[in-house]
Enzyme design. Structure first.
Site, PDB file in Angstrom:
ATOM      1  N   PRO A 215      -1.380   5.079   1.099  1.00 16.31           N
ATOM      2  CA  PRO A 215      -1.885   3.779   1.494  1.00 16.31           C
ATOM      3  C   PRO A 215      -2.156   2.920   0.291  1.00 16.31           C
ATOM      4  O   PRO A 215      -2.641   3.401  -0.727  1.00 16.31           O
ATOM      5  CB  PRO A 215      -3.188   4.104   2.176  1.00 16.31           C
ATOM      6  CG  PRO A 215      -3.377   5.560   2.025  1.00 16.31           C
ATOM      7  CD  PRO A 215      -2.418   6.073   1.059  1.00 16.31           C
ATOM      8  N   GLU A 216      -1.814   1.686   0.444  1.00 10.80           N
ATOM      9  CA  GLU A 216      -2.095   0.694  -0.576  1.00 10.80           C
ATOM     10  C   GLU A 216      -3.197  -0.206  -0.026  1.00 10.80           C
ATOM     11  O   GLU A 216      -3.770   0.096   1.012  1.00 10.80           O
ATOM     12  CB  GLU A 216      -0.807  -0.068  -0.907  1.00 10.80           C
ATOM     13  CG  GLU A 216       0.324   0.880  -1.279  1.00 10.80           C
ATOM     14  CD  GLU A 216       1.643   0.215  -1.594  1.00 10.80           C
ATOM     15  OE1 GLU A 216       1.633  -0.953  -2.037  1.00 10.80           O
ATOM     16  OE2 GLU A 216       2.689   0.854  -1.403  1.00 10.80           O
TER      17      GLU A 216
END
Length: 279
Positions: free
Chosen positions: A2-3
């Site tokens: 996840p960013e």
DNA sequence: ATAGGCGCCTGCTGGC
DNA sequence: TGCCAGCAGGCGCCTA
């Protein structure tokens, strides 16, 4: 995994689910994460009332009223979700925090175990942890002065520059590629080679891409789900990432993949020329 | 000090 | 169909 948009979505989802809750028991399961859980942390967290949940870059911070801080990083495959206690534990669940009042629990599950969980007794200790990592600024409302000077100081290529959390936090492989495509900048251009207008175009693009991704609740390639277990939707909007050989949405040329900073980088050789376009 | 390379993990996919 | 190399959203340590 996840960013920033995915982490932001997890935080937004968890906010209402954790409001006014107290942590009951803490259960540690399975193999260790990036760092082993310190048994003292269990005592620090039990019976604590949650005060605030927010993020710094890709880090999720759950602050207790007492000042104790639970810090979570999702790594590549981490999931932080609230479930009813009755729901079966999924495989690779590492941490379970019972919540009261009610029948819910917060579970952290990370298949690849690149994620981490740490507990700090005070806000100050958490800030020291971040300071050691020299986290850069959040990508929203970036100071133009800072951005131009840090690009000018760097001899790295743009892809490596964007992935380095000391320059700007929250951008990872997907959104680096998407932002570079939107700004029509070749990922192997050197950071210090950008003209001011290109630098500003890049920071604006990063902001726009991240905001659009947040609006779509992030991107789900494989594992990512938000705090309530829902997938993201931005993967359908990709213009470069994962589109090797497919036509560029702007010009129809085929998207190329190269390796930069050890990561695959997707770009359009026509829209993102290696030489700066004149202007 | 800075930048590059690789290791950490498990699971899935694509090509043979 | 079955196998296995290669690859995956991130970080952090080591080296030069």
């Amino acid at each position: 995994m996840p960013e920033l948009p995915e982490v932001e979505t997890v935080v937004r989802d968890l906010k209402p689910l954790l409001a006014q809750k107290k942590i009951g028991s803490v259960k540690i399961l399975g193999k260790k994460l990036r760092r082993p859980w310190n048994p003292l942390w269990t005592k620090s967290l039990e019976k604590q009332t949650l005060n605030k949940i927010h993020r710094r870059g890709k880090w999720i911070i759950l602050s207790m009223k007492s000042g104790v801080q639970l810090l979570i990083h999702l790594g590549m495959t981490g999931q932080l979700c609230v479930f009813d206690q009755q729901e079966a534990l999924k495989s690779h669940t590492n941490l379970v925090f019972k919540l009261s009042p009610g029948n819910a629990e917060l579970r952290f599950r990370d298949v690849r175990r690149f994620g981490s969980a740490d507990v700090f007794d005070t806000e100050k200790e958490l800030q020291d942890f971040f300071a050691k990592r020299k986290l850069g600024p959040e990508p929203f409302n970036l100071s133009q002065e800072y951005w131009l000077s840090s690009l000018a100081k760097s001899s790295r290529n743009l892809k490596a520059f964007l992935l380095d959390q000391q320059n700007i936090v929250g951008v990872g492989n997907i959104y680096a590629d998407e932002s570079l495509h939107k700004s029509r900048l070749h990922p192997s251009r050197l950071a210090c080679s950008l003209k001011p207008y290109e630098a500003i175009l890049l920071s604006n693009s990063i902001e726009e891409i991240l905001n659009a991704a947040i609006k779509n609740r992030g991107s789900t390639i494989r594992n990512y789900v938000g705090g309530a277990g829902l997938m993201g939707g931005y993967q359908d909007e990709f213009k470069a990432y994962g589109r090797t050989g497919l036509p560029c949405m702007n010009c129809g040329n085929s998207i190329q993949k190269i390796v930069l900073a050890g990561r695959s980088s997707h770009f359009c050789p026509n829209c993102q020329p290696k030489k700066p376009s004149k202007r």
